[in-house]
Design a protein around this motif. Sequence first.
Motif, PDB file in Angstrom:
ATOM      1  N   LEU A  39      94.367  95.303  70.387  1.00  0.00           N
ATOM      2  CA  LEU A  39      95.742  95.387  71.006  1.00  0.00           C
ATOM      3  C   LEU A  39      95.992  96.918  70.844  1.00  0.00           C
ATOM      4  O   LEU A  39      95.482  97.770  70.169  1.00  0.00           O
ATOM      5  N   SER A  40      96.971  97.308  71.781  1.00  0.00           N
ATOM      6  CA  SER A  40      97.385  98.724  72.347  1.00  0.00           C
ATOM      7  C   SER A  40      98.496  99.071  71.173  1.00  0.00           C
ATOM      8  O   SER A  40      99.502  99.622  71.610  1.00  0.00           O
ATOM      9  N   GLY A  41      98.641  98.673  70.072  1.00  0.00           N
ATOM     10  CA  GLY A  41      99.920  99.078  69.122  1.00  0.00           C
ATOM     11  C   GLY A  41      99.892 100.460  68.564  1.00  0.00           C
ATOM     12  O   GLY A  41     100.759 100.953  68.076  1.00  0.00           O
ATOM     13  N   GLU A  42      98.692 101.169  68.894  1.00  0.00           N
ATOM     14  CA  GLU A  42      98.914 102.530  68.254  1.00  0.00           C
ATOM     15  C   GLU A  42      97.833 103.373  69.118  1.00  0.00           C
ATOM     16  O   GLU A  42      97.520 102.824  70.213  1.00  0.00           O
ATOM     17  N   ASN A  43      97.759 104.679  69.063  1.00  0.00           N
ATOM     18  CA  ASN A  43      97.289 105.548  70.169  1.00  0.00           C
ATOM     19  C   ASN A  43      95.732 105.259  69.880  1.00  0.00           C
ATOM     20  O   ASN A  43      95.205 104.702  69.126  1.00  0.00           O
ATOM     21  N   GLU A  44      94.948 105.590  71.010  1.00  0.00           N
ATOM     22  CA  GLU A  44      93.593 105.238  71.251  1.00  0.00           C
ATOM     23  C   GLU A  44      92.732 105.595  70.189  1.00  0.00           C
ATOM     24  O   GLU A  44      91.956 105.003  69.719  1.00  0.00           O
ATOM     25  N   GLN A  45      92.788 107.032  69.687  1.00  0.00           N
ATOM     26  CA  GLN A  45      91.881 107.386  68.813  1.00  0.00           C
ATOM     27  C   GLN A  45      92.009 106.816  67.613  1.00  0.00           C
ATOM     28  O   GLN A  45      91.318 106.328  66.837  1.00  0.00           O
ATOM     29  N   ASP A  46      93.414 106.564  67.175  1.00  0.00           N
ATOM     30  CA  ASP A  46      93.458 105.852  65.756  1.00  0.00           C
ATOM     31  C   ASP A  46      93.107 104.499  65.677  1.00  0.00           C
ATOM     32  O   ASP A  46      92.638 103.996  64.981  1.00  0.00           O
ATOM     33  N   ARG A  47      93.365 104.009  66.934  1.00  0.00           N
ATOM     34  CA  ARG A  47      92.827 102.465  67.059  1.00  0.00           C
ATOM     35  C   ARG A  47      91.318 102.295  66.885  1.00  0.00           C
ATOM     36  O   ARG A  47      91.043 101.407  66.073  1.00  0.00           O
ATOM     37  N   LEU A  48      90.868 103.061  67.712  1.00  0.00           N
ATOM     38  CA  LEU A  48      89.421 103.119  67.495  1.00  0.00           C
ATOM     39  C   LEU A  48      88.734 103.486  65.836  1.00  0.00           C
ATOM     40  O   LEU A  48      87.821 102.880  65.598  1.00  0.00           O
ATOM     41  N   GLU A  49      89.394 104.580  65.527  1.00  0.00           N
ATOM     42  CA  GLU A  49      88.855 104.966  64.122  1.00  0.00           C
ATOM     43  C   GLU A  49      89.322 103.872  63.200  1.00  0.00           C
ATOM     44  O   GLU A  49      88.604 103.807  62.106  1.00  0.00           O
ATOM     45  N   ARG A  50      90.243 103.275  63.198  1.00  0.00           N
ATOM     46  CA  ARG A  50      90.588 102.146  62.121  1.00  0.00           C
ATOM     47  C   ARG A  50      89.840 100.794  62.296  1.00  0.00           C
ATOM     48  O   ARG A  50      89.439 100.395  61.288  1.00  0.00           O
ATOM     49  N   ASN A  51      89.252 100.713  63.474  1.00  0.00           N
ATOM     50  CA  ASN A  51      88.820  99.302  63.635  1.00  0.00           C
ATOM     51  C   ASN A  51      87.131  99.795  63.605  1.00  0.00           C
ATOM     52  O   ASN A  51      86.216  98.668  63.389  1.00  0.00           O
ATOM     53  N   GLU A  52      86.603 101.117  63.477  1.00  0.00           N
ATOM     54  CA  GLU A  52      85.327 101.261  63.460  1.00  0.00           C
ATOM     55  C   GLU A  52      84.555 100.657  62.126  1.00  0.00           C
ATOM     56  O   GLU A  52      83.351 100.133  62.422  1.00  0.00           O
ATOM     57  N   PRO A  53      85.013 100.773  60.998  1.00  0.00           N
ATOM     58  CA  PRO A  53      84.380 100.053  59.667  1.00  0.00           C
ATOM     59  C   PRO A  53      84.097  98.803  59.998  1.00  0.00           C
ATOM     60  O   PRO A  53      83.160  98.211  59.608  1.00  0.00           O
ATOM     61  N   LEU A  54      85.124  97.842  60.761  1.00  0.00           N
ATOM     62  CA  LEU A  54      84.982  96.530  60.828  1.00  0.00           C
ATOM     63  C   LEU A  54      83.951  96.096  61.848  1.00  0.00           C
ATOM     64  O   LEU A  54      83.226  95.287  61.751  1.00  0.00           O
ATOM     65  N   ARG A  55      83.838  96.997  63.016  1.00  0.00           N
ATOM     66  CA  ARG A  55      82.832  96.928  63.916  1.00  0.00           C
ATOM     67  C   ARG A  55      81.483  97.265  63.208  1.00  0.00           C
ATOM     68  O   ARG A  55      80.586  96.155  63.544  1.00  0.00           O
ATOM     69  N   TYR A 271      90.587  99.876  57.599  1.00  0.00           N
ATOM     70  CA  TYR A 271      90.989  98.709  58.551  1.00  0.00           C
ATOM     71  C   TYR A 271      92.556  98.426  58.685  1.00  0.00           C
ATOM     72  O   TYR A 271      93.317  98.456  59.690  1.00  0.00           O
ATOM     73  N   SER A 272      92.918  98.244  57.498  1.00  0.00           N
ATOM     74  CA  SER A 272      94.119  97.450  57.196  1.00  0.00           C
ATOM     75  C   SER A 272      95.193  98.789  56.960  1.00  0.00           C
ATOM     76  O   SER A 272      96.245  98.410  56.430  1.00  0.00           O
ATOM     77  N   SER A 273      94.800  99.906  57.035  1.00  0.00           N
ATOM     78  CA  SER A 273      95.720 101.170  56.967  1.00  0.00           C
ATOM     79  C   SER A 273      96.328 101.022  55.290  1.00  0.00           C
ATOM     80  O   SER A 273      97.636 101.393  55.318  1.00  0.00           O
ATOM     81  N   PHE A 274      95.591 100.845  54.333  1.00  0.00           N
ATOM     82  CA  PHE A 274      95.968 100.744  53.080  1.00  0.00           C
ATOM     83  C   PHE A 274      96.806 102.166  52.776  1.00  0.00           C
ATOM     84  O   PHE A 274      96.307 103.143  52.979  1.00  0.00           O
ATOM     85  N   ASP A 275      97.818 101.745  51.935  1.00  0.00           N
ATOM     86  CA  ASP A 275      98.614 102.906  51.394  1.00  0.00           C
ATOM     87  C   ASP A 275      98.967 102.635  49.787  1.00  0.00           C
ATOM     88  O   ASP A 275      99.298 101.633  49.526  1.00  0.00           O
ATOM     89  N   PRO A 276      98.456 103.411  49.258  1.00  0.00           N
ATOM     90  CA  PRO A 276      98.333 102.972  47.694  1.00  0.00           C
ATOM     91  C   PRO A 276      99.677 102.862  47.035  1.00  0.00           C
ATOM     92  O   PRO A 276      99.773 102.465  46.009  1.00  0.00           O
ATOM     93  N   GLU A 277     100.577 103.492  47.770  1.00  0.00           N
ATOM     94  CA  GLU A 277     101.956 103.396  47.279  1.00  0.00           C
ATOM     95  C   GLU A 277     102.509 102.088  47.794  1.00  0.00           C
ATOM     96  O   GLU A 277     103.857 101.781  47.450  1.00  0.00           O
ATOM     97  N   ASP A 278     101.875 101.460  48.696  1.00  0.00           N
ATOM     98  CA  ASP A 278     102.545  99.919  49.135  1.00  0.00           C
ATOM     99  C   ASP A 278     102.332  98.853  48.195  1.00  0.00           C
ATOM    100  O   ASP A 278     101.166  98.791  47.442  1.00  0.00           O
ATOM    101  N   PRO A 279     103.542  98.387  47.672  1.00  0.00           N
ATOM    102  CA  PRO A 279     103.308  97.474  46.343  1.00  0.00           C
ATOM    103  C   PRO A 279     102.803  96.090  47.212  1.00  0.00           C
ATOM    104  O   PRO A 279     102.439  95.241  46.224  1.00  0.00           O
ATOM    105  N   ASN A 280     102.928  96.041  48.107  1.00  0.00           N
ATOM    106  CA  ASN A 280     102.285  94.537  48.845  1.00  0.00           C
ATOM    107  C   ASN A 280     101.230  94.980  49.975  1.00  0.00           C
ATOM    108  O   ASN A 280     101.558  94.352  51.053  1.00  0.00           O
TER     109      ASN A 280
END
Length: 310
Positions: A39-55, A271-280
């Motif tokens: 889905l188009s929840g973010e800009n095209e470049q970030d969307r493709l870059e984030r999903n490429e490892p999963l693909r 892929y999951s936009s992991f943030d090391p400071e996110d506690p959950n």
Amino acid sequence: MKLLTSTALLALMMTPAFVAPAAAEGWKDDYQVVKFGILSGENEQDRLERNEPLRSYLEETLGVKVEFFTAGNYDGVVQAMAADQIEFASFGSSSYAAVYNATNGGVIPFLTSQKLNGNTGYRSIVVTRCDSGIKSLADAKGKVHAFADPDSTSGYAVPYFNFIEKEGFKPEEYFSAVPFSGSHEAGVQGVVNGTFNTASTYQNNDEDGVYQRMENKGMIDEGVVCKIWESPEITSGPWTARASLPEEMIADFAEAMKAFPTARPEDYKVYSSFDPEDPNPDNGYVEVDHERYQWIVDMREWLRQQRRGG
């Protein structure tokens, strides 16, 4: 082939140490290229870059060519699934309800994401510029409010429903205008730029959401955007398959997705936009079936009736 029901799929995936039967190779003869929609929840470049490892992971694991399908809005992915142009897609709850209706129930939800603490939900929120003087929905009356996309759960369906049923006002009458921004990031960016006074988007918690990720990526300055409202918890949207696909194909895809976080932990973090400071943070997947989303289907019908009445 007999179609796989959600209940049957759930039972299959919960079988300990499930191994697809030898006959499962058969589906690859008919599906040498597998397409999944995002889905188009973010800009095209970030969307493709984030999903490429999963693909890349799915291509290697399944042994077939795997391709993205993207569209300028949510409905593009819904219609692609309905037209049998893609095999799988990651939907939000509302866009899943849209594709369920568009295919007359011809889709199967099978996995949703799970947080480290076991939660499988998120919240719709309304944001504004911190310096706007708008501290609540009451302050936003008569202002311009942007929804994200007509098929977005958190960016439209849930806030619209709650504004009427819980907050007691109809958005078209309460705000001076209610445009669609096209995506969550576009809505937040519009608030920052002054195009919109407020916008509907989502967050998983106060440390992880659309505007927080935009801050982390340097797209907006930290401390410019503030939250003024949040919804009750929403069940996270499902990974969904066309019901017409071979049972073994759906099961193989589901097993690959379930293994992704441990098989490729660094790729899963991207892929999951992991943030090391996110506690959950996101921590994998759990099985779901259609019953989990029936209330969303009902809510969309309520929205359709509202539009017809209007």
